[in-house]
Write an enzyme that holds these catalytic residues in place. Structure first.
Site, PDB file in Angstrom:
ATOM      1  NE  ARG A 142       2.975  15.089   5.249  1.00 37.99           N
ATOM      2  CZ  ARG A 142       2.712  15.985   5.889  1.00 37.99           C
ATOM      3  NH1 ARG A 142       3.280  16.336   7.186  1.00 37.99           N
ATOM      4  NH2 ARG A 142       2.089  17.266   5.270  1.00 37.99           N
TER       5      ARG A 142
ATOM      6  NE  ARG B 266      -7.204  13.868  -0.798  1.00 39.08           N
ATOM      7  CZ  ARG B 266      -5.866  13.889  -0.601  1.00 39.08           C
ATOM      8  NH1 ARG B 266      -5.026  13.503  -1.252  1.00 39.08           N
ATOM      9  NH2 ARG B 266      -5.580  15.012   0.430  1.00 39.08           N
TER      10      ARG B 266
ATOM     11  CG  HIS C  46      -1.028  11.424  -1.996  1.00 39.16           C
ATOM     12  ND1 HIS C  46       0.336  11.179  -2.286  1.00 39.16           N
ATOM     13  CD2 HIS C  46      -1.196  12.398  -1.292  1.00 39.16           C
ATOM     14  CE1 HIS C  46       0.723  12.432  -1.577  1.00 39.16           C
ATOM     15  NE2 HIS C  46      -0.012  13.189  -0.794  1.00 39.16           N
TER      16      HIS C  46
ATOM     17  CG  HIS D 280       5.849  18.620  -1.685  1.00 36.87           C
ATOM     18  ND1 HIS D 280       4.914  18.131  -2.615  1.00 36.87           N
ATOM     19  CD2 HIS D 280       5.120  18.045  -0.576  1.00 36.87           C
ATOM     20  CE1 HIS D 280       3.791  17.701  -1.943  1.00 36.87           C
ATOM     21  NE2 HIS D 280       3.996  17.322  -0.797  1.00 36.87           N
TER      22      HIS D 280
ATOM     23  CE1 TYR E 133      -2.446   8.612   3.375  1.00 37.87           C
ATOM     24  CE2 TYR E 133      -0.996  10.275   2.626  1.00 37.87           C
ATOM     25  CZ  TYR E 133      -1.728   9.752   3.560  1.00 37.87           C
ATOM     26  OH  TYR E 133      -1.688  10.669   4.660  1.00 37.87           O
TER      27      TYR E 133
ATOM     28  CG  ASN F  52      -9.807  15.247   7.043  1.00 38.17           C
ATOM     29  OD1 ASN F  52      -8.409  14.778   7.285  1.00 38.17           O
ATOM     30  ND2 ASN F  52     -10.670  14.696   6.246  1.00 38.17           N
TER      31      ASN F  52
END
Length: 694
Positions: free
Chosen positions: A379, A569, A597, A439, A473, A58
């Protein structure tokens, strides 16, 4: 804060200037929460190792993107004061200071807690001198056979300039002396990135790869004396800058930028704290960095490589095994029949992705009644069954349209490969809008049903079409045959693939046109309802809350007396609990086994809750520079269960971090004699936590 506790400004009055927390610091506080999981002795040991690895990776991304982006804007004179009121240089300095403190804490956790605890479980991470002679001998053979052939020592002298150091590569800085002339020279040896980060010397005993190389430097510099050697690592700017020129193919532009990105400026130099000042001065000069970009930590560096240790086959040191529920849609039932009967809400990873979302695409590809499939891909995995199903559908003669987002950060190369594979199979591949990332998470199946009716079956989700991350997730997805959603999703795909100017939808809110305004209108409606004596409340679950317009709307709703709960988050720019501004706002964060998520937005709406799920976080990029979609959940029981879940996360008895108005996060300890509820473990145990209206 500068707000008078006894005064509640009217909506048209100015809110205080210092009402926003700094986003960069807020992100670092998020990664600090990840580190606190690694420090938590109550978690299984190898899961703590994994959180150490996640913290490191991260932080790498944070420097490559956020710090690098800020430094680039400062260098070009484009940086402006942040919403928090800080000047760019102040943000950079505070970020560097906090990041350095966290890196030291991270290294101390590894050396002082995790490494000894692993040793107690007979998993050892040892430096070269700690290995047994038999282990060293084995590694000497390994070095000769597998490592030595791929090493390239590069000496710096009058004929050889300082070599280029690639981003995130681990290196050895070596000083060698010529015994004949007594001259000393600097050399760089790159640690091969394709070899394991930690080499197994014997079963469950590992040593860092650079230690193995360092022990054999004499073979690389034959006839020379190795005076000293030190590990170091650089981080470079790896954010993408694409000139969105319609006259040029986006695919080709992106491929060129990926090559250029390797040579971005250095934004961080990591060195072990044992490095000599002479070598450090040389690196600092050659890399053209200043003192503030140097991060001295206890070795070994690059602890993202601990992921391999976390993957060891030691189930007793991990979370208990968990098999997702397959009850959302009966295995022996037609998926199209099940979706025709009612909307299906799935909650991953607790509900199986494979038997719901993936099954929809696979069954559609194989069903002769299906005429067309349209899908967005942001993705996906390297061996994606979703992509394989789309290829099968195209080869079977169905119309297949795939909107591929090439600029999904750090997945660009994979997405280019999939785009070409889909094109070669006959799919219509579209790269979305110039200047906007696609997205939203949408799938549309057009089917001629047995009754002769042409129906549209849709999936609108909060997460990517990625079977592997769907097991890690936490995300929601709605499967529906509602004609209104079908019309909306069809219109949105036409907008993505053509030049449709559609701006209004029936069950969708879509960015960049209507999503922010739609949420703000609903927040303002809650304030109006409260003034009218009607039930009013706002509940939000998201990854990040940064957008100033939305934050200000939440402040004004709180000032009007509306309770506001935010389950976030990562980044949160909102200051909760400030008298006169936000005392009715609570902000909580849950981190754990699964990565939270999903995005959920619930409004009390006078006693008839309105609930939305979808792909959008509350950030400028999501609301202004991306195509995002939220869908209204209309099933009464599903809405009630989503609200119940949000309330459970905010309950004082649930294990979570609480945000204070000054930006500090705390994780309250439970009252004596009580055990906090781990919401993820609770959902694993309950497995099917929803009911459905008959």
């Amino acid at each position: 804060m500068t707000v008078n506790p006894g005064h509640f400004p009217r909506s048209e009055e100015a809110l205080p200037d210092d009402r926003f927390l700094d986003r960069e610091e807020s992100w670092l506080r998020f990664n600090q929460r990840v580190l606190e999981l690694a420090e938590d002795p109550g978690l299984p040991l190898l899961e703590r190792v994994r959180f150490l690895s996640i913290f490191a990776s991260n932080l790498d991304e944070f420097f490559m993107v956020r710090v690098a982006g800020l430094a680039r804007r400062m260098a070009t004179g484009l940086a402006v004061q942040s919403a928090s009121g800080r000047q760019p240089r102040e943000v950079l300095e505070r970020t560097a200071s906090l990041a350095h403190a966290l890196m030291l804490r991270h290294a101390a956790c590894f050396r002082g807690e995790i490494r000894p605890a692993l040793g107690e479980e007979h998993i050892e991470i040892l430096r070269w001198d700690e290995l047994a002679e038999t282990e060293q001998e084995r590694l000497r053979r390994l070095f000769r056979d597998r490592i030595y052939p791929v090493l390239t020592p590069l000496v710096v002298d009058s004929a050889h300039p300082f070599p280029y150091i690639s981003g995130l590569s681990l290196n050895l800085a070596v000083i060698v002396r010529d015994p004949e002339t007594e001259a000393t020279m600097f050399a760089r040896v790159k640690v091969p990135p394709l070899l394991p980060r930690f080499i197994e010397a014997s079963p469950d005993r590992f040593t860092p790869l650079e230690d193995v190389i360092a022990a054999h430097l004499g073979q690389l510099f034959s006839g020379m004396e190795v005076v000293e050697h030190h590990a170091f690592r650089v981080t470079r700017n790896q954010d993408l800058e694409i000139d969105d020129d319609i006259s040029e193919g986006l695919l080709q532009a992106l491929e060129r930028e990926l090559l250029r990105r390797r040579f971005g400026p250095v934004v961080r130099l990591e060195v072990e704290d044992t490095i000599s000042e002479g070598v450090l001065d040389l690196l600092t000069t050659e890399l053209a960095i200043d003192e503030g970009q140097i991060y001295r930590v206890g070795g070994p560096l690059d602890l993202a490589g601990l992921a391999a240790i976390a993957d060891l086959d030691r189930p007793e040191l991990k979370y208990p095994p968990f098999v997702p529920s397959k009850e959302a849609i009966a295995e022996d039932a037609s998926i199209f029949g099940a979706i025709r009967e009612r909307d299906v809400l799935v909650h991953h990873p607790y509900d199986s992705f494979t038997t719901s979302v993936q099954r929809l695409v696979e069954d559609a590809a194989a069903d002769p009644r299906v005429l067309a499939i349209k899908q967005t891909l942001y993705r996906t995995s390297g061996d994606s069954p979703i992509v394989d199903a789309l290829i099968d559908a195209a080869e079977a003669g169905k119309q297949v349209v795939v909107v591929v987002e090439l600029k999904a950060r750090f997945d660009e190369r994979a997405n280019i490969a999939w785009a070409r594979k889909l094109e070669h199979a006959g799919c219509h591949v579209v790269y979305g809008f110039v200047g906007l990332k696609t997205h939203c998470k949408l799938a549309l199946v057009v089917r001629q049903d047995a009754d002769g009716v042409l129906r549209r079956y849709c999936h609108i989700g909060t997460g990517n079409y990625h079977p592997k991350t769907a097991r890690l997730y936490e995300d929601f997805g709605l499967l529906t045959a509602d004609p209104r959603v079908g019309e909306d999703v069809s219109a949105l795909f036409n907008h993505l693939t053509g030049y449709s100017r559609q701006n209004s939808y029936q069950r969708l809110l879509v960015a960049p046109n209507s999503l922010r305004s739609g949420l703000v209108q609903r927040i303002e409606r809650e304030a109006d309802n409260h003034r009218a004596g009607l039930p009013a409340r706002v509940r939000i679950k998201c990854n990040s809350l940064v957008d100033e317009v939305v934050v200000d709307a939440l402040y004004r709703a709180s000032q009007a007396g509306v309770p506001v709960d935010v389950w976030v988050r990562g980044i949160c720019a909102l200051r909760p609990g400030v008298p006169g501004l936000s005392e009715g706002i609570r902000v909580r964060s849950v981190l754990g086994r699964f990565l939270e998520h999903s995005r959920v937005f619930a409004f009390e709406n006078g006693g008839e809750p309105e609930v939305w799920i979808g792909s959008a976080d509350l950030m400028h990029r999501n609301l202004d520079r991306r195509v995002e979609a939220l869908v209204a959940v209309t099933d009464r029981a599903q809405r009630a269960d989503l609200v119940e879940l949000l309330d459970l996360a905010m309950d004082d008895g649930t294990r979570s971090w609480w945000l204070a108005g000054d930006g500090a996060w705390t994780r309250p300890e439970p009252a004596e004699g009580t055990a906090p509820l781990d919401i993820q473990s609770h959902l694993v145990r309950s497995r099917r936590w929803r009911t459905v209206d008959a």
